[in-house]
Design a protein around this motif. Structure first.
Motif, PDB file in Angstrom:
ATOM      1  N   GLU A 227      90.954  22.352  45.495  1.00  0.00           N
ATOM      2  CA  GLU A 227      91.059  20.924  45.805  1.00  0.00           C
ATOM      3  C   GLU A 227      90.803  20.613  47.280  1.00  0.00           C
ATOM      4  N   VAL A 228      90.480  21.626  48.059  1.00  0.00           N
ATOM      5  CA  VAL A 228      90.354  21.431  49.511  1.00  0.00           C
ATOM      6  C   VAL A 228      89.209  20.481  49.861  1.00  0.00           C
ATOM      7  N   TYR A 229      88.051  20.663  49.244  1.00  0.00           N
ATOM      8  CA  TYR A 229      86.887  19.823  49.574  1.00  0.00           C
ATOM      9  C   TYR A 229      87.220  18.338  49.381  1.00  0.00           C
ATOM     10  N   SER A 230      87.766  18.010  48.221  1.00  0.00           N
ATOM     11  CA  SER A 230      88.073  16.599  47.939  1.00  0.00           C
ATOM     12  C   SER A 230      89.188  16.080  48.842  1.00  0.00           C
ATOM     13  N   ALA A 231      90.150  16.938  49.179  1.00  0.00           N
ATOM     14  CA  ALA A 231      91.245  16.531  50.072  1.00  0.00           C
ATOM     15  C   ALA A 231      90.721  16.190  51.462  1.00  0.00           C
ATOM     16  N   LEU A 232      89.730  16.947  51.926  1.00  0.00           N
ATOM     17  CA  LEU A 232      89.096  16.655  53.218  1.00  0.00           C
ATOM     18  C   LEU A 232      88.238  15.397  53.131  1.00  0.00           C
ATOM     19  N   GLN A 240      91.262  22.222  58.011  1.00  0.00           N
ATOM     20  CA  GLN A 240      91.638  23.409  57.221  1.00  0.00           C
ATOM     21  C   GLN A 240      91.251  24.650  58.029  1.00  0.00           C
ATOM     22  N   GLU A 241      91.609  25.820  57.531  1.00  0.00           N
ATOM     23  CA  GLU A 241      91.241  27.053  58.237  1.00  0.00           C
ATOM     24  C   GLU A 241      90.851  28.118  57.221  1.00  0.00           C
ATOM     25  N   ASN A 242      89.763  28.873  57.542  1.00  0.00           N
ATOM     26  CA  ASN A 242      89.253  29.900  56.636  1.00  0.00           C
ATOM     27  C   ASN A 242      88.193  30.737  57.350  1.00  0.00           C
ATOM     28  N   VAL A 255      81.972  17.983  54.930  1.00  0.00           N
ATOM     29  CA  VAL A 255      83.082  17.054  55.164  1.00  0.00           C
ATOM     30  C   VAL A 255      83.869  17.398  56.440  1.00  0.00           C
ATOM     31  N   GLN A 256      83.362  18.322  57.232  1.00  0.00           N
ATOM     32  CA  GLN A 256      83.979  18.704  58.500  1.00  0.00           C
ATOM     33  C   GLN A 256      82.887  18.828  59.557  1.00  0.00           C
ATOM     34  N   LYS A 257      83.116  18.198  60.701  1.00  0.00           N
ATOM     35  CA  LYS A 257      82.085  18.170  61.741  1.00  0.00           C
ATOM     36  C   LYS A 257      82.143  19.381  62.677  1.00  0.00           C
ATOM     37  N   TYR A 258      83.357  19.888  62.917  1.00  0.00           N
ATOM     38  CA  TYR A 258      83.531  20.958  63.904  1.00  0.00           C
ATOM     39  C   TYR A 258      84.118  22.225  63.272  1.00  0.00           C
ATOM     40  N   THR A 259      83.626  23.358  63.731  1.00  0.00           N
ATOM     41  CA  THR A 259      84.278  24.640  63.442  1.00  0.00           C
ATOM     42  C   THR A 259      84.798  25.168  64.768  1.00  0.00           C
ATOM     43  N   ILE A 260      86.121  25.258  64.865  1.00  0.00           N
ATOM     44  CA  ILE A 260      86.757  25.679  66.110  1.00  0.00           C
ATOM     45  C   ILE A 260      87.032  27.179  66.024  1.00  0.00           C
ATOM     46  N   LYS A 261      86.454  27.926  66.950  1.00  0.00           N
ATOM     47  CA  LYS A 261      86.494  29.390  66.863  1.00  0.00           C
ATOM     48  C   LYS A 261      87.828  29.932  67.398  1.00  0.00           C
TER      49      LYS A 261
END
Length: 358
Positions: A227-232, A240-242, A255-261
């Motif tokens: 359900e993560v995609y729809s929740a975002l 989220q983190e993965n 659905v996410q603009k940034y990936t924070i390393k």
């Protein structure tokens, strides 16, 4: 008279012949049941029986894997199968069951205990359930790199974790494999720990993870992975983190603009065998399995390193911005929450990791 004498002489000769053959007159030539049992018992000595059983029997390894086919860990398991079967000249066969075909991780743990399967791969659930007071490697924001995680596993603390796995779960660790660092994704640019304040963050339902992220000022929200995609998308959560692989496979970059390393957790896969089953193998068979697992996971680690670079580029190509951060600042910000968790650790565990945090 001569006739009687002749008959007596024949009788004496027959008796003498029977006695010379080790058989008393009037007895059967077949050995008694007790004699046959004695003879059978003396055929194979106990140590010879053990050797025959361990060297001569065909061995089948049912290898359950909860992750999907074509992943790095499954490809590594395929290499393991090839090495084992070749080096044992076909005496050991390996049957792979990826994609949770035999159930999830909890199912596989039970199956190993009762001998339904012989081998499996686990994520953090293994030590979180069987050795929580010994294993800091499953807590976010402690380790600065994977090498330090491996050092813990190869040191005195690692020995305690391995012993707990045997004593409490009946499983023996045979190898560790790189799973990929976990990174944060969000729709706002996170550059320092203060930027996390009030962020609605999806996390798996792991109590220690919730504690750490809450300590960093986020609002942790456990949501099922499906359900993560729809929740975002619907703004139920902001972030989220993965690992990269999961971010790409679930198309979270849409659905996410940034990936924070942040690389806040260096996950490893734990390759284990059923202890009782493994102890029943010959030393040669054990050696084949251990060396093949070591080689296959080392190969997998090299492949994963190359894969992560490719995946990062794919995220960039998909329009995601990769944000580099000072990871040490995030570890220091997480320190109070980690110290709280450390109250439940065994003596000596804090000493193992405090150098990374203080």
């Amino acid at each position: 008279m001569k006739k009687i004498f002749s008959m007596l002489l024949v009788g004496v000769l027959i008796a003498t012949t029977l006695t010379g053959c080790g058989q008393k007159p009037g007895t059967s030539s077949a050995p008694s049941t007790s004699d046959a049992q004695k003879e059978t018992k003396q055929e194979v000595k106990p140590e010879e029986k053990k050797e025959t059983a361990s060297k001569g029997k065909q061995v089948e390894i049912v290898f359950a894997i909860h992750t999907q086919p074509n992943t790095n860990e499954v490809k590594s398991a395929e290499m393991f199968k090839k090495l084992v079967e070749e080096r044992s000249n076909g005496q050991i066969t390996v049957k792979l069951f990826p994609g949770a075909a035999l159930g999830g991780e909890k199912d596989n743990m039970e199956q190993l205990k009762v001998g339904e399967i012989q081998m499996s791969i686990f994520g953090d659930i293994l030590t979180s359930q069987l050795a929580p007071e010994y294993d800091p490697t499953v807590i976010p924001f402690i380790y600065p790199n994977l090498e330090e995680v491996y050092k813990t596993w190869n040191g005195p603390l690692g020995d305690k974790i391995k012993k707990a796995l045997i004593d409490r779960g009946g499983v023996q660790l045979v190898a560790l494999q790189k799973r990929g660092a976990r990174n944060l994704t969000a729709n706002k640019k996170i550059e320092k720990p203060e930027d996390l304040k009030g962020l609605k963050l999806r996390v798996p339902e792991i109590p220690t993870w919730v504690t750490v992220w809450k300590g960093l000022g986020t609002l942790p929200t456990p949501i099922a992975w499906a359900e993560v995609y729809s929740a975002l998308q619907t703004k139920v959560v902001d972030a989220q983190e993965n690992p990269y692989e999961n971010i790409l496979s679930a198309k979270l970059y849409e659905v996410q603009k940034y990936t924070i390393k942040t690389e806040h957790l260096y996950n490893v896969f734990h390759w284990v065998v059923g202890k009782k089953w493994f102890d029943g193998l010959s030393p040669d068979q054990q050696k084949i399995i251990l060396t093949a697992a070591d080689e296959a996971t080392k190969w997998g680690d090299q492949e994963k390193e190359k894969l992560d670079k490719e995946l990062e580029q794919k995220l960039k190509d998909a329009g995601n911005e990769i944000v580099e951060v000072d990871k040490k600042l995030f570890r220091q910000a997480a320190l109070p929450a980690i110290k709280e968790l450390s109250k439940n650790w065994a003596p000596g565990v804090w000493d193992e990791v405090k150098g990374f945090l203080e």
